[in-house]
Enzyme design. Structure first.
Site, PDB file in Angstrom:
ATOM      1  N   CYS A   1       0.813  -1.233   0.000  1.00 39.83           N
ATOM      2  CA  CYS A   1       0.000   0.000   0.000  1.00 39.83           C
ATOM      3  C   CYS A   1       0.845   1.281   0.000  1.00 39.83           C
ATOM      4  O   CYS A   1       0.526   2.247  -0.690  1.00 39.83           O
ATOM      5  CB  CYS A   1      -0.966  -0.008   1.172  1.00 39.83           C
TER       6      CYS A   1
ATOM      7  N   HIS B   1      -2.290   6.481   4.318  1.00 37.70           N
ATOM      8  CA  HIS B   1      -0.853   6.537   4.621  1.00 37.70           C
ATOM      9  C   HIS B   1      -0.273   7.858   4.094  1.00 37.70           C
ATOM     10  O   HIS B   1      -0.410   8.181   2.905  1.00 37.70           O
ATOM     11  CB  HIS B   1      -0.110   5.393   3.937  1.00 37.70           C
TER      12      HIS B   1
HETATM   13  P1  NAP Z   1      -6.784  -9.127   7.369  1.00 36.71           P
HETATM   14  O1  NAP Z   1      -7.771  -8.100   7.818  1.00 36.71           O
HETATM   15  O2  NAP Z   1      -5.933  -9.782   8.404  1.00 36.71           O
HETATM   16  O3  NAP Z   1      -7.594 -10.291   6.558  1.00 36.71           O
HETATM   17  C1  NAP Z   1      -6.982 -11.497   6.193  1.00 36.71           C
HETATM   18  C2  NAP Z   1      -7.990 -12.414   5.491  1.00 36.71           C
HETATM   19  O4  NAP Z   1      -7.314 -13.654   5.201  1.00 36.71           O
HETATM   20  C3  NAP Z   1      -9.231 -12.757   6.321  1.00 36.71           C
HETATM   21  O5  NAP Z   1     -10.341 -12.852   5.470  1.00 36.71           O
HETATM   22  C4  NAP Z   1      -8.882 -14.143   6.874  1.00 36.71           C
HETATM   23  O6  NAP Z   1     -10.021 -14.933   7.159  1.00 36.71           O
HETATM   24  C5  NAP Z   1      -8.147 -14.725   5.694  1.00 36.71           C
HETATM   25  N1  NAP Z   1      -7.302 -15.862   6.094  1.00 36.71           N
HETATM   26  C6  NAP Z   1      -6.380 -15.918   7.099  1.00 36.71           C
HETATM   27  N2  NAP Z   1      -5.816 -17.156   7.145  1.00 36.71           N
HETATM   28  C7  NAP Z   1      -6.401 -17.887   6.164  1.00 36.71           C
HETATM   29  C8  NAP Z   1      -6.245 -19.227   5.709  1.00 36.71           C
HETATM   30  N3  NAP Z   1      -5.372 -20.074   6.281  1.00 36.71           N
HETATM   31  N4  NAP Z   1      -6.994 -19.635   4.664  1.00 36.71           N
HETATM   32  C9  NAP Z   1      -7.878 -18.795   4.082  1.00 36.71           C
HETATM   33  N5  NAP Z   1      -8.077 -17.512   4.469  1.00 36.71           N
HETATM   34  C10 NAP Z   1      -7.341 -17.056   5.492  1.00 36.71           C
HETATM   35  O7  NAP Z   1      -5.784  -8.547   6.287  1.00 36.71           O
HETATM   36  P2  NAP Z   1      -6.011  -7.322   5.263  1.00 36.71           P
HETATM   37  O8  NAP Z   1      -5.512  -6.065   5.831  1.00 36.71           O
HETATM   38  O9  NAP Z   1      -7.392  -7.390   4.721  1.00 36.71           O
HETATM   39  O10 NAP Z   1      -4.957  -7.692   4.122  1.00 36.71           O
HETATM   40  C11 NAP Z   1      -5.213  -8.739   3.172  1.00 36.71           C
HETATM   41  C12 NAP Z   1      -3.985  -8.876   2.260  1.00 36.71           C
HETATM   42  O11 NAP Z   1      -3.791  -7.651   1.555  1.00 36.71           O
HETATM   43  C13 NAP Z   1      -2.686  -9.138   3.022  1.00 36.71           C
HETATM   44  O12 NAP Z   1      -1.900 -10.002   2.262  1.00 36.71           O
HETATM   45  C14 NAP Z   1      -2.062  -7.763   3.145  1.00 36.71           C
HETATM   46  O13 NAP Z   1      -0.665  -7.821   3.263  1.00 36.71           O
HETATM   47  C15 NAP Z   1      -2.484  -7.127   1.824  1.00 36.71           C
HETATM   48  N6  NAP Z   1      -2.607  -5.661   1.840  1.00 36.71           N
HETATM   49  C16 NAP Z   1      -3.251  -5.019   2.876  1.00 36.71           C
HETATM   50  C17 NAP Z   1      -3.376  -3.626   2.842  1.00 36.71           C
HETATM   51  C18 NAP Z   1      -4.046  -2.847   3.943  1.00 36.71           C
HETATM   52  O14 NAP Z   1      -3.991  -1.601   3.905  1.00 36.71           O
HETATM   53  N7  NAP Z   1      -4.667  -3.471   4.924  1.00 36.71           N
HETATM   54  C19 NAP Z   1      -2.894  -2.922   1.744  1.00 36.71           C
HETATM   55  C20 NAP Z   1      -2.260  -3.605   0.700  1.00 36.71           C
HETATM   56  C21 NAP Z   1      -2.151  -4.972   0.762  1.00 36.71           C
HETATM   57  P3  NAP Z   1     -10.630 -15.079   8.651  1.00 36.71           P
HETATM   58  O15 NAP Z   1     -11.404 -13.815   8.936  1.00 36.71           O
HETATM   59  O16 NAP Z   1     -11.489 -16.281   8.566  1.00 36.71           O
HETATM   60  O17 NAP Z   1      -9.455 -15.253   9.572  1.00 36.71           O
END
Ligand code: NAP
Length: 370
Positions: free
Chosen positions: A151, A244
């Site tokens: 991001c 950010h």
């Molecule tokens: P998050 O809120 O922690 O969500 C993670 C998701 O992955 C949840 O739906 C979770 O499901 C699922 N998950 C976890 N373990 C799993 C497994 N073993 N099998 C299948 N699903 C699983 O993270 P986020 O912030 O949304 O980020 C998601 C991705 O985008 C990450 O890779 C992160 O690095 C990337 N990203 C995030 C941002 C940001 O600003 N947040 C920006 C750019 C990129 P449950 O709810 O069931 O645990």
């Protein structure tokens, strides 16, 4: 396309997954067909599995969907958006692509793989030319992997690209102030973050120092020749919900004035703007003239959260110029960027309803992209 694409959101219960559902609700080309998450959420209704934290209500119908396991056989989709936790995303995304389903991912797992485009459709649209070689090398039939950057990298490279095109960028120093939502849900605890700044985010400096070189690099045969830019990054987690902020200093290869920088940034457009893609902001960069902008609360929703806002462009006593930028981390920095990438892939004939696209067509189109 004669009909909308069916898309699955992998990791739909997380913060980026929620943004996907929000942005897909009224999307003209894509409709959500499946939502998946971890084994702990699978089998529940989406409204029971998610802690919905966005400012708009749960999209109509989404709450009653049953969350599926994140397995190819559980998903009915023309392609998938991945918002999976980065620690598990790598093999799962590979499995989907191998099963024939294209993956448009937010996770870091495959970003730096040499045959995977690290794509921002309005910065390096030509990098989709890697896809035929990727499909061949990995023996994918109709599937492939496309990623979008970290991001903070998204904000940084969106501002660097117009400067690199106009003047050449030689060196960059960036200090970030990153919002709580960048850590996902539940992320950093309130006891750690309220009234505080945490000067560490795991692996973030490394991403900011490596990803821009790939994104601003050139396609050379079946790989990317990295841009010759030196980058140094320092990162901080701050008690802001979304958005950010980044303080950037740049050294340019050619002499320029502040006015020329402002012009290069504010006039920049690329393929998605020219093609009028549904998620493309009219201008990827908005330049603010006020002495105290951009600010997260005031500027993060510029162009629906899809524009990077730049301000305070001024000379730098160590490098040539410095400025401040703001990127909405879960829209432009994540789900919105992936949507725009998918729209570009549709435009190039690489994605579409399964019965309207063939791998051969995908290969031909990819080599034609400029
Ligand atoms: P998050 O809120 O922690 O969500 C993670 C998701 O992955 C949840 O739906 C979770 O499901 C699922 N998950 C976890 N373990 C799993 C497994 N073993 N099998 C299948 N699903 C699983 O993270 P986020 O912030 O949304 O980020 C998601 C991705 O985008 C990450 O890779 C992160 O690095 C990337 N990203 C995030 C941002 C940001 O600003 N947040 C920006 C750019 C990129 P449950 O709810 O069931 O645990």
């Amino acid at each position: 396309m004669t009909k909308r694409c069916k898309v699955a959101v992998l990791g739909a219960t997380g913060l980026v997954g929620q943004r996907f559902l929000q942005l897909l609700e009224s999307h003209p080309w894509f409709e959500t067909s499946t939502v998946t998450a971890s084994e702990g959420s699978a089998g529940k209704r989406y409204r029971d599995a998610v802690n919905w934290l966005l400012e708009t209500p749960l999209p109509e119908g989404a709450g009653e969907r049953v969350v599926r396991r994140t397995r190819p056989e559980e998903v009915d989709a023309d392609f998938v958006f991945s918002a999976l936790d980065s620690s598990v995303a790598g093999p799962i995304e590979e499995e989907f692509a191998r099963s024939g389903v294209p993956v448009v991912s937010n996770a870091s797992a495959h970003r730096m793989d040499e045959d995977v485009p690290l794509l921002l459709a309005d910065v390096n649209p030509e990098h989709v030319a890697l896809l035929p070689a990727q499909q061949q090398r990995r023996e994918f039939s109709t599937g492939f992997l496309v990623t979008n950057p970290n991001c903070s990298t998204v904000g940084l490279v969106t501002a660097l690209k117009p400067l690199d095109d106009a003047f050449g960028v030689e060196a960059v120093s960036v200090v970030t102030m990153q919002a709580a939502s960048g850590a996902g849900y539940p992320g950093v605890s309130s006891m750690e973050l309220l009234g505080n700044v945490i000067p560490f985010i795991a692996k973030e400096e490394e991403k900011l120092q490596s990803e821009p070189r790939k994104i601003l690099g050139r396609v050379a045969k079946a790989t990317i020749e990295p841009a010759r830019i030196v980058l140094t990054a320092q990162v901080n987690r701050v008690p802001v919900v979304d958005g950010h902020l980044e303080s950037v200093s740049v050294k340019l290869r050619r002499k320029a004035s502040v006015a020329e920088l402002e012009q290069a940034l504010s006039e920049y457009v690329s393929g998605p703007q020219r093609a009028g893609l549904p998620s493309a902001p009219e201008r990827p960069v908005i330049v603010r003239a006020e002495r105290d902008r951009p600010q997260p609360r005031l500027d993060r929703m510029a162009a629906g959260g899809m524009a990077v806002v730049v301000g305070l462009i001024r000379p730098c006593q160590i490098l040539d110029f410095r400025f401040t930028l703001l990127v909405h981390n879960t829209i432009r920095g994540a789900a919105g960027a992936a949507l725009l990438n998918a729209e570009w892939l549709v435009k190039k004939g690489l994605l579409g309803p399964r019965d309207e696209i063939s791998p051969a067509q995908a290969g031909n189109e990819a080599t034609l992209v400029s």
